[in-house]
Enzyme design. Structure first.
Site, PDB file in Angstrom:
ATOM      1  N   GLU A  66      -6.740   4.469   8.060  1.00  9.89           N
ATOM      2  CA  GLU A  66      -6.615   5.903   7.745  1.00  9.89           C
ATOM      3  C   GLU A  66      -7.925   6.431   7.154  1.00  9.89           C
ATOM      4  O   GLU A  66      -8.267   7.609   7.341  1.00  9.89           O
ATOM      5  CB  GLU A  66      -5.417   6.122   6.805  1.00  9.89           C
ATOM      6  CG  GLU A  66      -4.108   5.966   7.575  1.00  9.89           C
ATOM      7  CD  GLU A  66      -2.933   5.423   6.775  1.00  9.89           C
ATOM      8  OE1 GLU A  66      -2.948   5.489   5.534  1.00  9.89           O
ATOM      9  OE2 GLU A  66      -1.982   4.923   7.417  1.00  9.89           O
ATOM     10  N   GLY A  89       2.750  -1.242   4.290  1.00  6.61           N
ATOM     11  CA  GLY A  89       2.696   0.175   3.923  1.00  6.61           C
ATOM     12  C   GLY A  89       4.087   0.713   3.665  1.00  6.61           C
ATOM     13  O   GLY A  89       4.669   0.523   2.595  1.00  6.61           O
ATOM     14  N   GLY A  90       4.665   1.363   4.669  1.00  2.00           N
ATOM     15  CA  GLY A  90       5.961   2.033   4.530  1.00  2.00           C
ATOM     16  C   GLY A  90       7.034   1.197   3.851  1.00  2.00           C
ATOM     17  O   GLY A  90       7.736   1.679   2.948  1.00  2.00           O
ATOM     18  N   ASN A 145       0.868  -1.192   0.000  1.00  2.00           N
ATOM     19  CA  ASN A 145       0.000   0.000   0.000  1.00  2.00           C
ATOM     20  C   ASN A 145       0.900   1.236   0.000  1.00  2.00           C
ATOM     21  O   ASN A 145       1.510   1.554   1.020  1.00  2.00           O
ATOM     22  CB  ASN A 145      -0.897  -0.033   1.252  1.00  2.00           C
ATOM     23  CG  ASN A 145      -1.741   1.226   1.386  1.00  2.00           C
ATOM     24  OD1 ASN A 145      -1.896   1.999   0.435  1.00  2.00           O
ATOM     25  ND2 ASN A 145      -2.297   1.437   2.567  1.00  2.00           N
ATOM     26  N   TRP A 146       0.953   1.902  -1.136  1.00  2.00           N
ATOM     27  CA  TRP A 146       1.854   3.062  -1.260  1.00  2.00           C
ATOM     28  C   TRP A 146       1.274   4.324  -0.616  1.00  2.00           C
ATOM     29  O   TRP A 146       1.930   5.349  -0.568  1.00  2.00           O
ATOM     30  CB  TRP A 146       2.148   3.347  -2.733  1.00  2.00           C
ATOM     31  CG  TRP A 146       2.903   2.265  -3.435  1.00  2.00           C
ATOM     32  CD1 TRP A 146       3.430   1.123  -2.889  1.00  2.00           C
ATOM     33  CD2 TRP A 146       3.231   2.219  -4.830  1.00  2.00           C
ATOM     34  NE1 TRP A 146       4.056   0.374  -3.851  1.00  2.00           N
ATOM     35  CE2 TRP A 146       3.943   1.022  -5.055  1.00  2.00           C
ATOM     36  CE3 TRP A 146       2.979   3.060  -5.916  1.00  2.00           C
ATOM     37  CZ2 TRP A 146       4.423   0.665  -6.314  1.00  2.00           C
ATOM     38  CZ3 TRP A 146       3.443   2.702  -7.169  1.00  2.00           C
ATOM     39  CH2 TRP A 146       4.159   1.517  -7.360  1.00  2.00           C
ATOM     40  N   LYS A 147       0.031   4.268  -0.224  1.00  2.00           N
ATOM     41  CA  LYS A 147      -0.643   5.452   0.348  1.00  2.00           C
ATOM     42  C   LYS A 147      -0.473   6.637  -0.589  1.00  2.00           C
ATOM     43  O   LYS A 147      -0.472   6.456  -1.802  1.00  2.00           O
ATOM     44  CB  LYS A 147      -0.123   5.725   1.757  1.00  2.00           C
ATOM     45  CG  LYS A 147      -0.101   4.463   2.629  1.00  2.00           C
ATOM     46  CD  LYS A 147       0.067   4.734   4.078  1.00  2.00           C
ATOM     47  CE  LYS A 147       0.246   3.415   4.806  1.00  2.00           C
ATOM     48  NZ  LYS A 147       0.057   3.517   6.221  1.00  2.00           N
ATOM     49  N   GLU A 165      -5.248  -5.298  10.920  1.00  2.00           N
ATOM     50  CA  GLU A 165      -4.279  -4.210  11.019  1.00  2.00           C
ATOM     51  C   GLU A 165      -4.548  -3.402  12.290  1.00  2.00           C
ATOM     52  O   GLU A 165      -5.356  -2.458  12.268  1.00  2.00           O
ATOM     53  CB  GLU A 165      -4.404  -3.286   9.809  1.00  2.00           C
ATOM     54  CG  GLU A 165      -4.103  -3.944   8.497  1.00  2.00           C
ATOM     55  CD  GLU A 165      -3.502  -2.940   7.528  1.00  2.00           C
ATOM     56  OE1 GLU A 165      -2.369  -3.171   7.097  1.00  2.00           O
ATOM     57  OE2 GLU A 165      -4.141  -1.921   7.244  1.00  2.00           O
ATOM     58  N   SER A 178       3.462  -2.107  10.260  1.00  2.00           N
ATOM     59  CA  SER A 178       4.909  -1.951  10.421  1.00  2.00           C
ATOM     60  C   SER A 178       5.714  -3.202  10.049  1.00  2.00           C
ATOM     61  O   SER A 178       6.756  -3.465  10.650  1.00  2.00           O
ATOM     62  CB  SER A 178       5.244  -1.495  11.847  1.00  2.00           C
ATOM     63  OG  SER A 178       4.706  -0.211  12.087  1.00  2.00           O
ATOM     64  N   HIS A 193      -9.553   0.907   5.331  1.00  2.00           N
ATOM     65  CA  HIS A 193      -8.222   1.092   5.935  1.00  2.00           C
ATOM     66  C   HIS A 193      -8.370   2.027   7.130  1.00  2.00           C
ATOM     67  O   HIS A 193      -9.182   2.952   7.112  1.00  2.00           O
ATOM     68  CB  HIS A 193      -7.266   1.676   4.892  1.00  2.00           C
ATOM     69  CG  HIS A 193      -5.840   1.687   5.353  1.00  2.00           C
ATOM     70  ND1 HIS A 193      -5.341   2.660   6.187  1.00  2.00           N
ATOM     71  CD2 HIS A 193      -4.818   0.826   5.118  1.00  2.00           C
ATOM     72  CE1 HIS A 193      -4.065   2.391   6.439  1.00  2.00           C
ATOM     73  NE2 HIS A 193      -3.726   1.294   5.803  1.00  2.00           N
ATOM     74  N   GLY A 233       2.286   2.221  10.602  1.00  2.00           N
ATOM     75  CA  GLY A 233       3.197   3.341  10.381  1.00  2.00           C
ATOM     76  C   GLY A 233       3.953   3.784  11.621  1.00  2.00           C
ATOM     77  O   GLY A 233       4.555   4.851  11.640  1.00  2.00           O
TER      78      GLY A 233
HETATM   79  C1  PEP Z   1      -0.854  -0.048   5.937  1.00  2.00           C
HETATM   80  O1  PEP Z   1      -0.830   1.018   5.346  1.00  2.00           O
HETATM   81  O2  PEP Z   1      -1.822  -0.791   5.792  1.00  2.00           O
HETATM   82  C2  PEP Z   1       0.264  -0.415   6.799  1.00  2.00           C
HETATM   83  C3  PEP Z   1       0.230  -1.581   7.404  1.00  2.00           C
HETATM   84  O3  PEP Z   1       1.275   0.490   6.909  1.00  2.00           O
HETATM   85  P1  PEP Z   1       2.713   0.227   7.603  1.00  2.00           P
HETATM   86  O4  PEP Z   1       3.253  -1.050   7.036  1.00  2.00           O
HETATM   87  O5  PEP Z   1       3.532   1.426   7.213  1.00  2.00           O
HETATM   88  O6  PEP Z   1       2.495   0.122   9.057  1.00  2.00           O
END
Ligand code: PEP
Length: 259
Positions: free
Chosen positions: A97, A234-235, A10-12, A167, A213, A95, A173
């Site tokens: 966010e 994500g990151g 997930n590049w956000k 999640e 994470s 999600h 993040g």
């Molecule tokens: C996400 O955006 O779903 C996520 C899990 O982000 P991260 O890996 O950065 O925690």
């Protein structure tokens, strides 16, 4: 379906069109086409169309990070599942966010799941508790409520195309990733709720991911948890090499890289 690991990046709101195209070139050099892992990239809406022309769908699938549940109409700034049909294979829905920054409710989530399904897009339903809810011991209640809320209109047939991503909000993040034991407990709670709603077969077959994470160093720990079918990253998905490392961890065999 569960014999295949699913790794979603997930590049956000990161990577412009040029960067996204370069990334795809790099990643396709790094990872091989293998039947035991499905790799899905979720770029921003802006880059989806161009990536959909560039991508080799045997190697990667695309996901949208969000969509609107109406098929068309006067909804300024929104994009519908109908418009995304054929462009993406998956949609990330609910999600944290979206829930916490944009105040999406379970009703929005459920409508979006339905919109995705009626347009042949597979929903990835994200659920998870906040730090406060965790501290109050409410993790299972949140899992229960968000599953019921998101899946209320989904039939057993629909469920075959749904993936659940656990999640925990506090892990997204933050670098504060969940302990594998806690993920295991959450996955048991998810499958038991699915069993209650759809029966024992559905509870065994539904795909469940962990996200929060995850890095190349921690990926294998989560992938080895019984009942975890993949990762939502994500990151750590923003760097093609790092993400490639995570994908390699999901392969069962050893010869995975092209180079
Ligand atoms: C996400 O955006 O779903 C996520 C899990 O982000 P991260 O890996 O950065 O925690």
């Amino acid at each position: 379906m569960r014999d295949k690991k699913l790794i979603v990046g997930n590049w956000k709101m990161n990577l412009n069109t040029h960067e996204a195209s370069l990334y795809l070139h790099k990643l396709s050099d790094i990872i091989d086409v293998r039947r035991d892992v499905e790799v899905v990239l979720a770029p921003t809406l802006l880059t989806l169309q161009s990536l959909s022309l560039q991508v080799d769908r045997r190697q990667f699938k695309l996901a949208v990070q969000n969509l609107y549940w109406r098929d068309h109409g006067a909804f300024t700034g929104e994009v519908s599942a109908t418009q995304l049909r054929g462009v993406v294979d998956y949609a990330i829905i609910g999600h944290s966010e979206r829930r916490h920054i944009f105040h999406e409710t379970d009703k929005d989530t459920r409508n979006k799941i339905q919109a995705a399904i009626r347009n042949n897009i597979r929903p990835i339903l994200c659920i998870g508790e906040t730090a406060g809810e965790r501290a109050m011991g409410e993790t299972n209640d949140i899992i229960h409520d968000q599953l019921i809320g998101g899946l209320a209109n989904a039939t057993s047939e629909d469920l075959k195309d749904v993936t659940i991503a656990y999640e925990p909000v506090w892990a997204i993040g933050t670098g504060d990733n969940a302990l594998p034991d806690d993920v295991k407990k959450a996955v048991v709670a998810i499958r038991s709720q699915i069993k209650h709603l759809y029966g024992v077969n559905a509870s065994k077959e539904v795909r469940v991911l962990y996200g929060g994470s995850v890095t190349a160093d921690s990926a294998a720990d989560y992938l080895s948890i019984d009942g975890v079918d993949g990762l939502l990253v994500g990151g750590a998905s923003l760097d093609a090499y790092g993400f490639g490392e995570i994908v390699k961890k999901a392969h069962k065999g050893s010869a995975v890289a092209k180079k």
